[in-house]
Design a protein around this motif. Structure first.
Motif, PDB file in Angstrom:
ATOM      1  N   UNK A   1       0.843  -1.174   0.000  1.00 14.86           N
ATOM      2  CA  UNK A   1       0.000   0.000   0.000  1.00 14.86           C
ATOM      3  C   UNK A   1       0.893   1.243   0.000  1.00 14.86           C
ATOM      4  N   UNK A   2       0.415   2.296  -0.645  1.00 13.98           N
ATOM      5  CA  UNK A   2       1.121   3.572  -0.618  1.00 13.98           C
ATOM      6  C   UNK A   2       0.485   4.478   0.427  1.00 13.98           C
ATOM      7  N   UNK A   3       1.351   5.113   1.225  1.00 15.84           N
ATOM      8  CA  UNK A   3       0.893   6.078   2.215  1.00 15.84           C
ATOM      9  C   UNK A   3       1.615   7.401   1.969  1.00 15.84           C
ATOM     10  N   UNK A   4       0.883   8.487   2.048  1.00  8.96           N
ATOM     11  CA  UNK A   4       1.460   9.820   1.929  1.00  8.96           C
ATOM     12  C   UNK A   4       1.620  10.390   3.331  1.00  8.96           C
ATOM     13  N   UNK A   5       2.795  10.975   3.598  1.00  2.00           N
ATOM     14  CA  UNK A   5       3.053  11.551   4.918  1.00  2.00           C
ATOM     15  C   UNK A   5       3.637  12.947   4.703  1.00  2.00           C
ATOM     16  N   UNK A   6       3.075  13.943   5.370  1.00  2.00           N
ATOM     17  CA  UNK A   6       3.613  15.303   5.258  1.00  2.00           C
ATOM     18  C   UNK A   6       4.940  15.372   5.989  1.00  2.00           C
ATOM     19  N   UNK A   7       5.909  16.039   5.379  1.00  2.00           N
ATOM     20  CA  UNK A   7       7.267  15.985   5.907  1.00  2.00           C
ATOM     21  C   UNK A   7       7.986  17.328   5.854  1.00  2.00           C
ATOM     22  N   UNK A   8       8.892  17.511   6.823  1.00  2.00           N
ATOM     23  CA  UNK A   8       9.753  18.691   6.845  1.00  2.00           C
ATOM     24  C   UNK A   8      11.014  18.472   6.016  1.00  2.00           C
ATOM     25  N   UNK A   9      11.272  17.220   5.605  1.00  2.00           N
ATOM     26  CA  UNK A   9      12.480  16.897   4.846  1.00  2.00           C
ATOM     27  C   UNK A   9      12.224  15.806   3.834  1.00  2.00           C
ATOM     28  N   UNK A  10      13.305  15.312   3.236  1.00  2.00           N
ATOM     29  CA  UNK A  10      13.186  14.368   2.119  1.00  2.00           C
ATOM     30  C   UNK A  10      13.601  12.936   2.468  1.00  2.00           C
ATOM     31  N   UNK A  11      13.683  12.605   3.756  1.00  3.07           N
ATOM     32  CA  UNK A  11      14.141  11.277   4.164  1.00  3.07           C
ATOM     33  C   UNK A  11      13.134  10.637   5.120  1.00  3.07           C
ATOM     34  N   UNK A  12      13.213   9.333   5.278  1.00  2.00           N
ATOM     35  CA  UNK A  12      12.310   8.624   6.185  1.00  2.00           C
ATOM     36  C   UNK A  12      12.503   9.038   7.643  1.00  2.00           C
ATOM     37  N   UNK A  13      13.683   9.556   7.978  1.00  2.00           N
ATOM     38  CA  UNK A  13      13.925  10.005   9.342  1.00  2.00           C
ATOM     39  C   UNK A  13      13.638  11.492   9.540  1.00  2.00           C
ATOM     40  N   UNK A  14      13.054  12.130   8.522  1.00  2.85           N
ATOM     41  CA  UNK A  14      12.619  13.525   8.648  1.00  2.85           C
ATOM     42  C   UNK A  14      11.394  13.584   9.562  1.00  2.85           C
ATOM     43  N   UNK A  15      11.184  14.735  10.164  1.00  2.45           N
ATOM     44  CA  UNK A  15      10.029  14.943  11.035  1.00  2.45           C
ATOM     45  C   UNK A  15       8.755  15.138  10.212  1.00  2.45           C
ATOM     46  N   UNK A  16       7.660  14.627  10.731  1.00  2.07           N
ATOM     47  CA  UNK A  16       6.351  14.864  10.132  1.00  2.07           C
ATOM     48  C   UNK A  16       6.042  16.350  10.268  1.00  2.07           C
ATOM     49  N   UNK A  17       5.572  16.967   9.185  1.00  2.00           N
ATOM     50  CA  UNK A  17       5.112  18.353   9.247  1.00  2.00           C
ATOM     51  C   UNK A  17       3.628  18.322   9.585  1.00  2.00           C
ATOM     52  N   UNK A  18       3.191  19.067  10.604  1.00  2.00           N
ATOM     53  CA  UNK A  18       1.788  19.002  10.992  1.00  2.00           C
ATOM     54  C   UNK A  18       0.834  19.625   9.972  1.00  2.00           C
ATOM     55  N   UNK A  32       5.176  -1.692   2.250  1.00  2.00           N
ATOM     56  CA  UNK A  32       5.764  -3.043   2.276  1.00  2.00           C
ATOM     57  C   UNK A  32       7.273  -3.012   2.090  1.00  2.00           C
ATOM     58  N   UNK A  33       7.754  -2.167   1.165  1.00  2.00           N
ATOM     59  CA  UNK A  33       9.190  -2.149   0.860  1.00  2.00           C
ATOM     60  C   UNK A  33       9.925  -0.980   1.493  1.00  2.00           C
ATOM     61  N   UNK A  34       9.184   0.017   1.958  1.00  2.00           N
ATOM     62  CA  UNK A  34       9.713   1.280   2.497  1.00  2.00           C
ATOM     63  C   UNK A  34      10.407   2.124   1.419  1.00  2.00           C
ATOM     64  N   UNK A  35      10.242   1.751   0.158  1.00  5.10           N
ATOM     65  CA  UNK A  35      10.705   2.618  -0.930  1.00  5.10           C
ATOM     66  C   UNK A  35       9.816   3.863  -0.910  1.00  5.10           C
ATOM     67  N   UNK A  36      10.392   5.016  -1.234  1.00  2.00           N
ATOM     68  CA  UNK A  36       9.591   6.236  -1.160  1.00  2.00           C
ATOM     69  C   UNK A  36      10.008   7.253  -2.217  1.00  2.00           C
ATOM     70  N   UNK A  37       9.098   8.178  -2.449  1.00  2.00           N
ATOM     71  CA  UNK A  37       9.326   9.317  -3.325  1.00  2.00           C
ATOM     72  C   UNK A  37       9.061  10.568  -2.500  1.00  2.00           C
ATOM     73  N   UNK A  38      10.005  11.491  -2.484  1.00  2.00           N
ATOM     74  CA  UNK A  38       9.810  12.766  -1.791  1.00  2.00           C
ATOM     75  C   UNK A  38       9.296  13.769  -2.814  1.00  2.00           C
ATOM     76  N   UNK A  39       8.059  14.195  -2.664  1.00  2.00           N
ATOM     77  CA  UNK A  39       7.436  15.115  -3.600  1.00  2.00           C
ATOM     78  C   UNK A  39       7.572  16.538  -3.056  1.00  2.00           C
ATOM     79  N   UNK A  40       8.158  17.406  -3.856  1.00  2.00           N
ATOM     80  CA  UNK A  40       8.335  18.807  -3.485  1.00  2.00           C
ATOM     81  C   UNK A  40       6.973  19.501  -3.522  1.00  2.00           C
ATOM     82  N   UNK A  41       6.557  20.039  -2.406  1.00  2.00           N
ATOM     83  CA  UNK A  41       5.263  20.715  -2.293  1.00  2.00           C
ATOM     84  C   UNK A  41       5.447  22.226  -2.135  1.00  2.00           C
TER      85      UNK A  41
END
Length: 119
Positions: A1-18, A32-41
């Motif tokens: 499954x794909x999940x979108x998470x708001x972020x302050x940075x471009x890595x999995x260890x970045x903080x969630x942006x509220x 499942x794989x933890x592969x991700x795409x960081x989308x510039x917003x």
């Protein structure tokens, strides 16, 4: 499954942006794989209006089944709901921690927006 998470940075260890619509990045994570795409917003960060609607469209277009964020306004929530994207509000910590919570099944899906307007 794909999940979108708001972020302050471009890595999995970045903080969630509220902020949903005005978060600098939205990470689209394959749970499942933890592969991700960081989308510039950044186009929405300083938008006069419509940031949440545009971000919601972006999330739906990327095929996410779930959005994880701190706060989601009513217009963005309506767009996500219409697209079949479930919303999890009140998320904090890192992106990796948020995904772990989702995978553990301990999240509560929102039935409505938890923010009245943009901020």
């Amino acid at each position: 499954m794909k999940a979108a998470v708001t972020s302050k940075g471009v890595a999995l260890d970045s903080e969630v942006d509220p902020r949903f619509g005005r978060a600098p990045y939205i990470l689209i994570v394959d749970t499942e794989t933890m592969a991700f795409e960081a989308v510039d917003n950044s186009a929405n960060v300083n938008a006069f209006k419509g940031a949440g609607i545009q971000a919601a469209t972006l999330v739906a277009d990327r095929g996410a089944a779930v959005l994880m964020t701190g706060y989601c306004g009513p217009k963005a929530f309506a767009v996500l709901q219409a697209a079949g994207v479930k919303v999890v509000n009140d998320i904090d910590g890192t992106i990796r921690q948020a995904i772990a919570t989702l995978k553990a099944g301990t999240v509560t899906y929102a039935s409505a927006a938890n923010k009245e307007a943009y901020w």
